[in-house]
Design a protein around this motif. Structure first.
Motif: not given
Length: 782
Positions: A649, A638, A646, A591, A596
């Motif tokens: 993302d 991830y 994620k 992250d 993130y």
């Protein structure tokens, strides 16, 4: 990316059907294709993407994997830069997205009037982008001299059409002595009133290499009225030949265009000899420019038609198909029509049963493009893999970064191993497995002879003895190129990755002792893990950790930092996660790495302002760098930490960096590497363990993608990937199905793909528990 680090620091329609359709007119220019849907996929391709801000692509004409890339050179070290406004010539050889100058052989330029300069930087012609168009297999520009130039190509020829003003001094300059590489010797010969022959010997790609020679022959469609040659600053009218070493050298031919204003010519090239160029001309020349253009467009339409994407915006489809186009530009045919090629031993050989390919940016392409080609172009991929094995047979060693007929030793580690083990795992080496394995074993366990060109695994002696490649600052290079000792930490990670992939191949081939040995060596990534910092760190020759302890300031990593290389353990992510402290610790670090929280709030802004610094800014960073190869697979980590949403993302944020503009590349394209990343990530299947047959899954950006596959490798012949309703907000996988059956894993294998007709995702606006089960993640390589 493939460049010197020190520089950074200062088919639905067949071919005939498409050709028939194209007979009614030219394809719409890529930069001017109408919105609201395109009848042809080639209309969606913009060859100007990546031609500015060091994407280093080229806008000129080529066919898929062609030997010739006929494109304008504007003064940039790799050929063309959109920000420049003068063209020095249209030359025959370019590589898409490289970081150093090479190719640019025989720049040709139409002019009018007397020949007053022999330097293409001086006689370069001004142009405007308003008068410039490009599409797959075609380039056109109006020069401010009043001349219009058009280019197209076949596999081994470049075809040109010039429309001059009415004049009795319409010239074509054939510049043999200037190119994008170092010129060593050139020769020009005017054979008759329609034909010019040249030989261009040069060297260099980021530094000196062994010499290589490109032979050309150019035949015009009508006789020229007068001609001559130049050498240095001296122009000699009527001269038929000229030889020169490292100085300007060329020929000019002149036409009277008072009545007929067009002049066409075909230039064939060969890396073997003048006979090869002549044979290529005889086989592929003799057609009008318009016929060549239509055939080139048809070839590209047929190739692009194997991927049919539905949904998404026009801009999204344009960036996608432009990336797909660039993915098919290299490697390049290296053999002439008679099968002859120049091997790395500088001797002439003949390819039997396969087409010989060349130009190997392996440090880049083994991560993405090799896998894309194995999926969409397996016949060519087979020949490419056999060509790499043949390099070992011809010269005694496998390549690292090969250009034309020579090894350049650019970049580090052991990229050829995952390249070839990928080919093996994809079923491309049938009948040649043991030949490939013998070459790979030698490469993995030895070092090349001191008197040979390649460096191979340069630090293998220390790696085999101690389990790591040492970082030795300021060590003198024994051979030209990059040195693994300059980048000992990243070289260790690359060696260990390759050992894992080779161990898997050895196991499947029945070499049990080798398999055990390589599997043990695949754990050598642990040897450079500094438990006091929790990151990888370089070790010196004595075994001591060296360089700054701050992982963002780390030394010994090639074009990256310890932050970016920490995920370069695809063979054993569970082991790497354990070293960090478990899934929770790994997710916190991921992250932070991807910023993130900022990314979720504003994906595009985070990608451009937090991740991206500049095309050559590799160091002093603790964030993801989507512009370079070391952490290309990092977003898919991830999948192994229980947070697969994620991955989507991060991937979708990175995809925003690809745009339909000259600046629309994420750094150097590196022979299709970054473009292939875009294509695979957009479809939703990605090679998360390069060198294996494992494909990670994420949310596609298109509602439907239909892939036409070669039935010899994929018996079902088609694969449809569906994600109805996928949008920027509805991007999270809720469930997945394969051939209608529920599927909870975050990966597939090539074996799965061979039996798969339909991969379907249900998507929503919130993350789900899909892909979070104990067995959902890609397994470690064993």
């Amino acid at each position: 990316m493939t460049r010197r680090t020190r520089r950074s620091r200062p088919r639905a329609l067949g071919v005939l059907a498409v050709a028939a359709l194209l007979g009614t007119g030219l394809a719409a220019p890529a930069a001017q294709a109408a919105s609201g849907g395109s009848a042809q996929l080639t209309d969606l391709v913009n060859p100007f993407i990546g031609t500015e801000n060091e994407g280093n692509t080229y806008p000129g004409a080529a066919v898929p994997f062609g030997m010739v890339q006929f494109s304008p050179d504007t003064g940039h070290n790799t050929g063309y830069d959109y920000s420049e406004d003068h063209i020095r010539g249209f030359s025959t050889v370019h590589l898409s997205g490289v970081g150093c100058g090479l190719g640019g052989d025989l720049p040709v330029l139409p002019t009018t009037g007397d020949i007053t300069s022999t330097d293409y930087a001086t006689y370069a012609a001004e142009f405007s982008h308003d008068d410039e168009k490009a599409s797959p297999g075609y380039y056109k520009v109006g020069l401010k001299t009043g001349i219009e130039a058009e280019l197209s190509a076949t596999k081994r020829t470049g075809v040109q059409k010039y429309t001059f003003p009415a004049t009795d001094k319409a010239n074509v300059l054939l510049n043999a002595g200037q190119s994008l590489h170092k010129s060593l010797h050139t020769k020009v010969e005017i054979l008759d009133s329609r034909t010019v022959r040249t030989a261009v010997t040069g060297s260099g790609f980021c530094q000196d290499t062994k010499p290589y020679t490109v032979y050309t022959i150019t035949k015009f469609d009508r006789p020229f009225t007068t001609s001559g040659t130049w050498k240095g600053d001296t122009v000699t009218a009527g001269s038929k030949t000229s030889d020169a070493d490292a100085e300007r050298n060329g020929a000019y031919v002149r036409f009277d265009t008072s009545k007929d204003r067009t002049v066409e010519a075909t230039t064939a090239i060969s890396y073997v000899d003048a006979k090869g160029a002549d044979l290529n001309l005889r086989a592929e020349g003799g057609r009008s420019f318009d016929k060549v253009h239509r055939a080139a467009t048809a070839a590209w339409e047929d190739r692009l038609d194997d991927v049919r994407a539905q949904g998404g915006s026009e801009t999204l489809r344009r960036t996608f198909y432009s990336s797909l186009y660039r993915s098919f530009l290299a490697p390049n045919i290296g053999s002439d029509v008679d099968g002859r090629y120049t091997g790395w031993d500088q001797k002439t050989h003949r390819a039997k049963g396969f087409t010989y390919y060349q130009n190997w940016s392996l440090w880049d392409t083994y991560r993405t493009q090799a896998q894309l080609l194995s999926l969409l172009a397996p016949r060519e991929s087979r020949d490419m893999a056999l060509s790499v094995v043949q390099i070992d047979k011809d010269s005694g060693w496998l390549p690292k970064w090969g250009y034309g007929t020579v090894e350049t030793n650019i970049m580090t580690g052991d990229p050829v191993t995952p390249f070839l083990t990928n080919a093996y795992q994809q079923g491309l080496l049938k009948g040649h497995e043991e030949d490939a394995y013998r070459a790979l074993k030698k490469n993995a366990d030895e070092v090349p002879p001191a008197d040979s060109a390649p460096v191979g695994r340069e630090a293998n002696k220390e790696y085999l003895a101690d389990g790591f490649a040492p970082y030795i600052k300021d060590r003198a290079h024994v051979k030209p190129g990059d040195s693994d000792y300059d980048h000992g930490a990243s070289a260790t990670l690359e060696y260990a990755l390759s050992d894992a992939m080779l161990g898997q191949m050895a196991k499947e081939l029945g070499h049990k002792a080798d398999a055990k040995r390589y599997a043990e060596r695949a754990q050598n990534y642990r040897k450079i893990f500094d438990s006091s910092t929790g990151f990888f760190r370089a070790r010196d020759a004595a075994g001591n950790f060296t360089g700054p302890a701050d992982p963002a300031q780390s030394e010994g990593f090639h074009e990256g930092t310890s932050w970016q290389y920490q995920w370069m353990v695809p063979q054993d992510l569970p082991g790497m996660v354990s070293l960090i402290g478990g899934e929770d610790a790994a997710n916190k670090r991921l992250d932070s790495f991807f910023a993130y929280d900022q990314l979720v709030a504003d994906p595009a802004k985070t990608a451009r302002e937090v991740w991206v610094n500049g095309p050559y800014d590799y160091y002093n960073a603790d964030k993801y760098n989507p512009q370079n190869e070391p952490d290309l697979i990092a977003p898919y980590t991830y999948l192994s930490t229980g947070r697969p949403w994620k991955t989507t993302d991060v991937v979708h944020a990175a995809l925003t960096l690809f745009t339909d503009a000259p600046t629309g590349m994420t750094g150097n394209d590196d022979l299709g590497t970054m473009s292939a990343w875009n294509v695979l990530s957009s479809i939703g299947i990605f090679p998360v363990q390069p060198g294996t047959d494992t494909w990670g899954l994420s949310t596609p950006v298109f509602e439907r993608v239909d892939l036409t596959l070669d039935r010899r490798y994929y018996p079902q012949g088609k694969l449809t990937v569906k994600a109805p309703g996928t949008t920027d907000s509805a991007r999270y996988i809720q469930s997945a199905r394969t051939n209608g059956a529920a599927y909870d894993k975050t990966y597939l294998t090539t074996g799965d793909l061979r039996g798969l007709r339909d991969l379907s995702f249900t998507v929503g606006s919130e993350p789900s528990q899909w892909g979070t089960g104990a067995d959902a993640a890609p397994p470690a390589v064993k």
